[in-house]
Design a protein around this motif. Sequence first.
Motif, mmCIF file in Angstrom:
data_model
loop_
_atom_site.group_PDB
_atom_site.id
_atom_site.type_symbol
_atom_site.label_atom_id
_atom_site.label_comp_id
_atom_site.label_asym_id
_atom_site.label_seq_id
_atom_site.Cartn_x
_atom_site.Cartn_y
_atom_site.Cartn_z
ATOM 1 N N SER A 152 0.838 -1.210 0.000
ATOM 2 C CA SER A 152 0.000 0.000 0.000
ATOM 3 C C SER A 152 0.870 1.256 0.000
ATOM 4 C CB SER A 152 -0.961 0.006 1.204
ATOM 5 O OG SER A 152 -1.856 -1.074 1.136
ATOM 6 N N GLN A 153 1.863 1.257 -0.882
ATOM 7 C CA GLN A 153 2.773 2.402 -0.963
ATOM 8 C C GLN A 153 2.145 3.509 -1.814
ATOM 9 O OE1 GLN A 153 7.054 1.492 -1.224
ATOM 10 N NE2 GLN A 153 6.474 -0.631 -1.622
ATOM 11 N N LYS A 154 2.350 4.728 -1.370
ATOM 12 C CA LYS A 154 1.728 5.866 -2.047
ATOM 13 C C LYS A 154 2.655 7.074 -1.984
ATOM 14 C CE LYS A 154 -2.483 8.676 -2.034
ATOM 15 N NZ LYS A 154 -3.774 8.942 -1.330
ATOM 16 N N SER A 163 6.588 6.491 -5.574
ATOM 17 C CA SER A 163 7.485 6.118 -4.479
ATOM 18 C C SER A 163 7.358 4.624 -4.230
ATOM 19 C CB SER A 163 7.138 6.899 -3.208
ATOM 20 O OG SER A 163 7.933 6.486 -2.121
ATOM 21 N N HIS A 164 8.509 3.956 -4.152
ATOM 22 C CA HIS A 164 8.478 2.502 -3.959
ATOM 23 C C HIS A 164 9.681 2.052 -3.130
ATOM 24 C CE1 HIS A 164 7.607 -1.713 -4.818
ATOM 25 N NE2 HIS A 164 8.895 -1.868 -5.091
ATOM 26 N N GLY A 202 11.832 6.265 -7.081
ATOM 27 C CA GLY A 202 10.669 7.123 -7.256
ATOM 28 C C GLY A 202 10.750 7.910 -8.550
ATOM 29 N N THR A 203 9.750 8.718 -8.749
ATOM 30 C CA THR A 203 9.689 9.578 -9.925
ATOM 31 C C THR A 203 9.292 10.973 -9.476
ATOM 32 O OG1 THR A 203 8.994 7.698 -11.278
ATOM 33 C CG2 THR A 203 8.658 9.900 -12.202
ATOM 34 N N VAL A 210 14.373 8.744 -9.877
ATOM 35 C CA VAL A 210 15.385 8.888 -8.831
ATOM 36 C C VAL A 210 15.471 7.587 -8.042
ATOM 37 C CG1 VAL A 210 15.279 11.395 -8.554
ATOM 38 C CG2 VAL A 210 13.637 9.947 -7.346
ATOM 39 N N THR A 211 16.621 7.380 -7.424
ATOM 40 C CA THR A 211 16.846 6.192 -6.597
ATOM 41 C C THR A 211 17.478 6.618 -5.283
ATOM 42 O OG1 THR A 211 19.012 5.839 -7.618
ATOM 43 C CG2 THR A 211 17.134 4.652 -8.577
#
Length: 229
Positions: A152-154, A163-164, A202-203, A210-211
């Motif tokens: 449930s990442q947001k 975002s992950h 993420g973006t 990005v990392t």
Amino acid sequence: MTKFLTAVSALAMAAALNGLPSSAFAADLSAKPIYKAPVVEAWNPWMIRLRALGVVTRDSGYVDQVAGSGLKTTDTLVPELDISYFFTKNIAAELILGVTKHSVSGTGTLANVDVGKAWLLPPTLTLQYHFTEFGAFKPYVGAGVNYTFFFSQKAAGGTVIESHLKDSFAPAVQVGFDYMFDKHWGWNVDVKKLWLRPEWNGTLAGGTPVTGKVNLDPWLVATGITYKF
């Protein structure tokens, strides 16, 4: 008549002599105590605990593409279930189950930037040694492994649109004790340290990928009720 009395006397004497051993044997039996084998209670290897768990994270991390950046994660307090199995009276395995929710935000050059939120399922399995020579006070130490699932990442939106956090393994150590009020019920205090450092990607708004890495490295501080079956 004399012969008759002599015969009666002989019979009476014989009866008296025959009665002595049996009465003496009965008295001997009544005098000896009778011992019963002690009742041995069945030993159950299972124990459960229901605790309040505080997750205190380390405010550390970075975004590779942003110099001087940092990441911090919120702390949380949640209920947690612990299941333990005793292989012997000293050696046990413990599995903790619970879910936590955390928010990630930027620090340093990313100060005041919200990154996102995620739920964590961090099952942790440890092998423990329990000390049994202190009566009702039963301390223990342990070490093991954690595997954390992120779900449930947001992303927060705005600056970060995706975002992950990646699922990760982490080593774990612990110390704690149970104080038993009786053979079933007790109170537990437990502290664990995890070295959990998941990778993050993420973006940004505009589509720039990005990392980075989030160094959670949490302390898990718990207390609650123990029940020994």
